[in-house]
Scaffold this motif. Sequence first.
Motif, short mmCIF file in Angstrom:
data_model
loop_
_atom_site.label_atom_id
_atom_site.label_comp_id
_atom_site.label_asym_id
_atom_site.label_seq_id
_atom_site.Cartn_x
_atom_site.Cartn_y
_atom_site.Cartn_z
N THR A 290 -0.76 -6.32 0.10
CA THR A 290 0.57 -6.46 0.66
C THR A 290 1.50 -5.43 0.03
O THR A 290 1.64 -5.38 -1.18
CB THR A 290 1.13 -7.87 0.38
OG1 THR A 290 0.21 -8.83 0.90
CG2 THR A 290 2.48 -8.07 1.02
N VAL A 291 2.11 -4.61 0.86
CA VAL A 291 2.99 -3.57 0.34
C VAL A 291 4.41 -3.69 0.90
O VAL A 291 5.27 -2.91 0.57
CB VAL A 291 2.45 -2.15 0.64
CG1 VAL A 291 1.15 -1.93 -0.10
CG2 VAL A 291 2.30 -1.90 2.11
N LYS A 292 4.63 -4.70 1.72
CA LYS A 292 5.95 -4.87 2.32
C LYS A 292 6.76 -5.88 1.52
O LYS A 292 6.27 -6.96 1.18
CB LYS A 292 5.82 -5.33 3.77
CG LYS A 292 7.12 -5.31 4.53
CD LYS A 292 6.90 -5.57 6.00
CE LYS A 292 8.20 -5.48 6.76
NZ LYS A 292 8.03 -5.75 8.18
N GLU B 186 9.07 -8.49 1.81
CA GLU B 186 9.54 -9.33 2.91
C GLU B 186 11.04 -9.61 2.83
O GLU B 186 11.72 -9.70 3.84
CB GLU B 186 8.76 -10.65 2.96
CG GLU B 186 7.28 -10.47 3.27
CD GLU B 186 7.02 -9.81 4.62
OE1 GLU B 186 7.82 -9.96 5.56
OE2 GLU B 186 5.98 -9.13 4.73
N ALA B 187 11.58 -9.71 1.62
CA ALA B 187 13.01 -9.99 1.46
C ALA B 187 13.84 -8.83 1.99
O ALA B 187 14.89 -9.04 2.59
CB ALA B 187 13.34 -10.26 -0.01
N LYS B 188 13.37 -7.62 1.76
CA LYS B 188 14.11 -6.44 2.21
C LYS B 188 13.64 -5.97 3.58
O LYS B 188 14.30 -5.15 4.20
CB LYS B 188 13.97 -5.30 1.20
CG LYS B 188 14.63 -5.60 -0.13
CD LYS B 188 14.46 -4.45 -1.09
CE LYS B 188 15.10 -4.76 -2.43
NZ LYS B 188 14.85 -3.68 -3.40
N GLY B 189 12.47 -6.43 4.02
CA GLY B 189 11.95 -6.06 5.32
C GLY B 189 11.48 -4.62 5.42
O GLY B 189 11.54 -4.02 6.48
N LYS B 190 11.05 -4.06 4.29
CA LYS B 190 10.57 -2.67 4.32
C LYS B 190 9.46 -2.48 3.30
O LYS B 190 9.23 -3.33 2.44
CB LYS B 190 11.70 -1.69 4.06
CG LYS B 190 12.37 -1.86 2.70
CD LYS B 190 13.52 -0.87 2.54
CE LYS B 190 14.14 -1.01 1.18
NZ LYS B 190 15.22 -0.06 0.97
N LYS C 94 4.92 -0.47 -4.97
CA LYS C 94 3.84 -1.42 -4.77
C LYS C 94 2.71 -0.79 -3.95
O LYS C 94 1.54 -1.03 -4.20
CB LYS C 94 4.37 -2.67 -4.07
CG LYS C 94 3.48 -3.86 -4.16
CD LYS C 94 4.20 -5.08 -3.62
CE LYS C 94 3.36 -6.31 -3.80
NZ LYS C 94 4.02 -7.50 -3.26
N LEU C 95 3.07 0.06 -2.99
CA LEU C 95 2.07 0.72 -2.17
C LEU C 95 1.12 1.53 -3.04
O LEU C 95 -0.09 1.44 -2.89
CB LEU C 95 2.75 1.65 -1.16
CG LEU C 95 1.82 2.42 -0.23
CD1 LEU C 95 2.38 2.42 1.18
CD2 LEU C 95 1.62 3.84 -0.69
N PHE C 96 1.64 2.31 -3.97
CA PHE C 96 0.78 3.12 -4.81
C PHE C 96 -0.02 2.26 -5.79
O PHE C 96 -1.16 2.59 -6.11
CB PHE C 96 1.57 4.22 -5.52
CG PHE C 96 2.07 5.25 -4.56
CD1 PHE C 96 1.17 6.09 -3.92
CD2 PHE C 96 3.41 5.37 -4.26
CE1 PHE C 96 1.61 7.04 -3.01
CE2 PHE C 96 3.85 6.31 -3.36
CZ PHE C 96 2.95 7.15 -2.73
N ALA C 97 0.54 1.16 -6.23
CA ALA C 97 -0.21 0.25 -7.11
C ALA C 97 -1.37 -0.39 -6.33
O ALA C 97 -2.49 -0.49 -6.83
CB ALA C 97 0.71 -0.83 -7.67
N GLU C 98 -1.11 -0.78 -5.09
CA GLU C 98 -2.14 -1.41 -4.26
C GLU C 98 -3.21 -0.40 -3.84
O GLU C 98 -4.34 -0.77 -3.53
CB GLU C 98 -1.51 -2.04 -3.01
CG GLU C 98 -0.58 -3.19 -3.29
CD GLU C 98 -1.32 -4.47 -3.68
OE1 GLU C 98 -2.46 -4.67 -3.25
OE2 GLU C 98 -0.73 -5.26 -4.42
N SER C 99 -2.88 0.88 -3.82
CA SER C 99 -3.84 1.89 -3.36
C SER C 99 -5.04 2.03 -4.29
O SER C 99 -6.06 2.58 -3.90
CB SER C 99 -3.15 3.25 -3.21
OG SER C 99 -2.83 3.80 -4.48
N GLU D 149 -9.80 -2.15 -4.63
CA GLU D 149 -11.03 -1.98 -3.85
C GLU D 149 -10.73 -2.16 -2.37
O GLU D 149 -10.00 -3.08 -1.98
CB GLU D 149 -12.08 -3.01 -4.30
CG GLU D 149 -13.42 -2.81 -3.67
CD GLU D 149 -14.47 -3.75 -4.22
OE1 GLU D 149 -15.42 -4.02 -3.48
OE2 GLU D 149 -14.33 -4.21 -5.36
N GLY D 150 -11.26 -1.29 -1.56
CA GLY D 150 -11.04 -1.35 -0.12
C GLY D 150 -9.86 -0.51 0.35
O GLY D 150 -9.66 -0.36 1.55
N SER D 151 -9.10 0.04 -0.58
CA SER D 151 -7.97 0.88 -0.22
C SER D 151 -8.40 2.35 -0.23
O SER D 151 -9.18 2.77 -1.08
CB SER D 151 -6.82 0.68 -1.20
OG SER D 151 -6.33 -0.63 -1.14
#
Length: 116
Positions: free
Chosen positions: A35-37, A39-43, A48-53, A56-58
């Motif tokens: 999850t990289v969105k 939700e509170a800010k809607g963007k 977080k995107l780079f941490a999630e990258s 595994e599977g990214s």
Amino acid sequence: MPENNVQSLMDKIVGAVDDFATITVNSYTGNISGTVKDEAKGKIDFKKLFAESDKEGSTLKLVMSSEYSLDGDANLYRDNSQELSPEIKAAHDEAVQTAREMKADLIKLIFEAVKN
């Protein structure tokens, strides 16, 4: 002011000037498994995107990078391992142009404020 505080202040000033004098645009392709969105800010939360990258599977891949200095120097990178789609190139070029315009407007605003 102790010397280490002066050095810390100088390092911060140098970093700010370097950031102010440089435009950097990176374009990535791939999939993020997580999850990289925000939700509170809607963007997308890019930190977080780079941490999630890294999960595994990214598969996040840098495909283009452009860095321009105020003095006109440029560093450019393009991944040649696969054909770059015209849409990605166009989006990257548009982001570079937008960043240049924003930086020029910021510099103009600062000079006008200093002048007055």
